[in-house]
Design a protein around this motif. Structure first.
Motif, PDB file in Angstrom:
ATOM      1  N   ALA A   1       1.124  -1.469   0.126  1.00 20.77           N
ATOM      2  CA  ALA A   1      -0.009  -0.070  -0.326  1.00 20.77           C
ATOM      3  C   ALA A   1       0.987   1.272  -0.014  1.00 20.77           C
ATOM      4  N   SER A   2       1.796   1.522   0.859  1.00 15.97           N
ATOM      5  CA  SER A   2       3.065   2.692   0.828  1.00 15.97           C
ATOM      6  C   SER A   2       4.015   2.647  -0.577  1.00 15.97           C
ATOM      7  N   ASN A   3       3.362   1.136  -1.473  1.00 12.62           N
ATOM      8  CA  ASN A   3       4.614   1.347  -2.647  1.00 12.62           C
ATOM      9  C   ASN A   3       3.861   1.918  -3.348  1.00 12.62           C
ATOM     10  N   GLY A   4       2.398   1.188  -3.249  1.00  9.47           N
ATOM     11  CA  GLY A   4       1.334   1.817  -4.548  1.00  9.47           C
ATOM     12  C   GLY A   4       0.608   3.815  -4.057  1.00  9.47           C
ATOM     13  N   PHE A   5       0.785   3.900  -3.019  1.00 10.25           N
ATOM     14  CA  PHE A   5       0.727   5.545  -2.144  1.00 10.25           C
ATOM     15  C   PHE A   5       1.827   6.067  -3.564  1.00 10.25           C
ATOM     16  N   VAL A   6       3.013   5.796  -3.460  1.00 10.77           N
ATOM     17  CA  VAL A   6       4.262   7.035  -3.446  1.00 10.77           C
ATOM     18  C   VAL A   6       4.912   6.902  -4.816  1.00 10.77           C
ATOM     19  N   CYS A   7       4.145   5.359  -5.507  1.00  6.97           N
ATOM     20  CA  CYS A   7       4.164   5.428  -6.948  1.00  6.97           C
ATOM     21  C   CYS A   7       2.894   5.969  -7.541  1.00  6.97           C
ATOM     22  N   PHE A   8       1.788   5.671  -7.164  1.00  6.83           N
ATOM     23  CA  PHE A   8       1.030   6.473  -8.223  1.00  6.83           C
ATOM     24  C   PHE A   8       1.337   8.142  -8.002  1.00  6.83           C
ATOM     25  N   GLY A   9       0.884   8.842  -6.935  1.00  9.07           N
ATOM     26  CA  GLY A   9       0.869  10.149  -6.162  1.00  9.07           C
ATOM     27  C   GLY A   9       1.988  10.753  -7.156  1.00  9.07           C
ATOM     28  N   LEU A  10       3.457  10.445  -7.328  1.00 13.74           N
ATOM     29  CA  LEU A  10       4.294  10.688  -8.540  1.00 13.74           C
ATOM     30  C   LEU A  10       3.642  10.435  -9.576  1.00 13.74           C
ATOM     31  N   LEU A  11       3.338   9.664 -10.174  1.00 10.19           N
ATOM     32  CA  LEU A  11       3.114   9.315 -11.099  1.00 10.19           C
ATOM     33  C   LEU A  11       1.598  10.029 -11.917  1.00 10.19           C
ATOM     34  N   ASP A  12       1.298  10.792 -11.143  1.00  5.21           N
ATOM     35  CA  ASP A  12      -0.241  11.644 -11.051  1.00  5.21           C
ATOM     36  C   ASP A  12       0.744  13.418 -10.894  1.00  5.21           C
TER      37      ASP A  12
ATOM     38  N   PHE B   1      -6.286  11.535 -12.044  1.00  8.33           N
ATOM     39  CA  PHE B   1      -7.427  12.263 -12.132  1.00  8.33           C
ATOM     40  C   PHE B   1      -7.021  13.416 -12.101  1.00  8.33           C
ATOM     41  N   LYS B   2      -6.268  14.576 -12.300  1.00  8.59           N
ATOM     42  CA  LYS B   2      -6.103  15.595 -13.100  1.00  8.59           C
ATOM     43  C   LYS B   2      -6.779  15.609 -13.833  1.00  8.59           C
ATOM     44  N   GLN B   3      -7.589  14.775 -14.808  1.00 10.37           N
ATOM     45  CA  GLN B   3      -8.316  15.267 -15.971  1.00 10.37           C
ATOM     46  C   GLN B   3      -9.772  15.774 -15.579  1.00 10.37           C
ATOM     47  N   PHE B   4     -10.382  14.961 -14.116  1.00 16.38           N
ATOM     48  CA  PHE B   4     -11.433  14.749 -13.410  1.00 16.38           C
ATOM     49  C   PHE B   4     -11.218  15.650 -12.363  1.00 16.38           C
ATOM     50  N   VAL B   5     -10.784  16.353 -11.528  1.00 14.00           N
ATOM     51  CA  VAL B   5     -10.721  17.461 -10.117  1.00 14.00           C
ATOM     52  C   VAL B   5      -9.953  18.489 -10.769  1.00 14.00           C
ATOM     53  N   ALA B   6     -10.376  19.717 -10.689  1.00 12.66           N
ATOM     54  CA  ALA B   6     -10.157  20.852 -11.075  1.00 12.66           C
ATOM     55  C   ALA B   6      -8.901  21.101  -9.842  1.00 12.66           C
ATOM     56  N   ASP B   7      -8.380  21.147  -8.742  1.00 19.67           N
ATOM     57  CA  ASP B   7      -7.802  21.096  -8.114  1.00 19.67           C
ATOM     58  C   ASP B   7      -6.191  20.111  -7.688  1.00 19.67           C
ATOM     59  N   PRO B   8      -5.439  20.833  -8.306  1.00 19.59           N
ATOM     60  CA  PRO B   8      -4.600  19.957  -8.416  1.00 19.59           C
ATOM     61  C   PRO B   8      -3.444  18.936  -7.468  1.00 19.59           C
ATOM     62  N   ARG B   9      -3.854  19.272  -6.166  1.00 20.54           N
ATOM     63  CA  ARG B   9      -3.444  18.738  -5.202  1.00 20.54           C
ATOM     64  C   ARG B   9      -4.088  17.827  -4.790  1.00 20.54           C
ATOM     65  N   LEU B  10      -5.398  17.961  -4.634  1.00 22.04           N
ATOM     66  CA  LEU B  10      -6.709  17.102  -4.742  1.00 22.04           C
ATOM     67  C   LEU B  10      -6.465  15.792  -5.873  1.00 22.04           C
ATOM     68  N   ALA B  11      -6.453  15.534  -6.668  1.00 29.50           N
ATOM     69  CA  ALA B  11      -6.160  15.170  -7.701  1.00 29.50           C
ATOM     70  C   ALA B  11      -4.881  14.507  -7.451  1.00 29.50           C
ATOM     71  N   ILE B  12      -4.190  14.446  -6.971  1.00 30.72           N
ATOM     72  CA  ILE B  12      -2.255  14.179  -7.003  1.00 30.72           C
ATOM     73  C   ILE B  12      -2.752  13.590  -5.288  1.00 30.72           C
ATOM     74  N   PHE B  13      -3.396  13.952  -4.266  1.00 26.55           N
ATOM     75  CA  PHE B  13      -4.391  13.034  -3.449  1.00 26.55           C
ATOM     76  C   PHE B  13      -5.106  11.538  -3.323  1.00 26.55           C
ATOM     77  N   LEU B  14      -6.378  12.185  -4.441  1.00 21.11           N
ATOM     78  CA  LEU B  14      -7.098  11.324  -4.876  1.00 21.11           C
ATOM     79  C   LEU B  14      -6.053  10.027  -5.921  1.00 21.11           C
ATOM     80  N   SER B  15      -5.008   9.845  -6.386  1.00 20.99           N
ATOM     81  CA  SER B  15      -4.390   9.270  -7.033  1.00 20.99           C
ATOM     82  C   SER B  15      -3.738   8.366  -6.363  1.00 20.99           C
ATOM     83  N   ALA B  16      -2.775   9.042  -5.752  1.00 23.35           N
ATOM     84  CA  ALA B  16      -1.856   8.391  -4.419  1.00 23.35           C
ATOM     85  C   ALA B  16      -2.977   7.969  -3.592  1.00 23.35           C
ATOM     86  N   LEU B  17      -4.376   7.786  -2.860  1.00 18.46           N
ATOM     87  CA  LEU B  17      -4.647   6.974  -2.466  1.00 18.46           C
ATOM     88  C   LEU B  17      -5.469   5.629  -3.223  1.00 18.46           C
TER      89      LEU B  17
END
Length: 84
Positions: A15-26, A33-49
């Motif tokens: 889970a921690s590896n997925g959190f970091v990898c998906f967060g960095l990729l986004d 998630f940036k194409q669906f959410v206007a706030d980039p920080r929220l999009a990165i957090f949702l991608s990490a989750l």
């Protein structure tokens, strides 16, 4: 590194590896998630989750494959893999 392998369960490691990898990729790519959410920080957090959920699921399937308890460490998984 052996302290981490001996104390942290497999599911949390994945889970921690997925959190970091998906967060960095986004953060770098911005395609998930940036194409669906206007706030980039929220999009990165949702991608990490989302990455954490995927990693947790993969870790859960690994420990269930060998019939191990939820708190199994990587050493337990290695020992179970050698026995089968």
């Amino acid at each position: 590194m052996s302290f981490i392998r001996s104390t942290i369960p497999v599911t949390l490691l994945f889970a921690s590896n997925g959190f970091v990898c998906f967060g960095l990729l986004d953060t770098v790519g911005g395609k998930l998630f940036k194409q669906f959410v206007a706030d980039p920080r929220l999009a990165i957090f949702l991608s990490a989750l989302f990455g954490a959920a995927i990693g947790y699921g993969i870790g859960w399937s690994v420990i269930r494959k060998y019939g191990l308890p939820h708190s199994a460490t990587p050493y337990d998984v290695d020992a179970a893999a050698k026995q089968s």
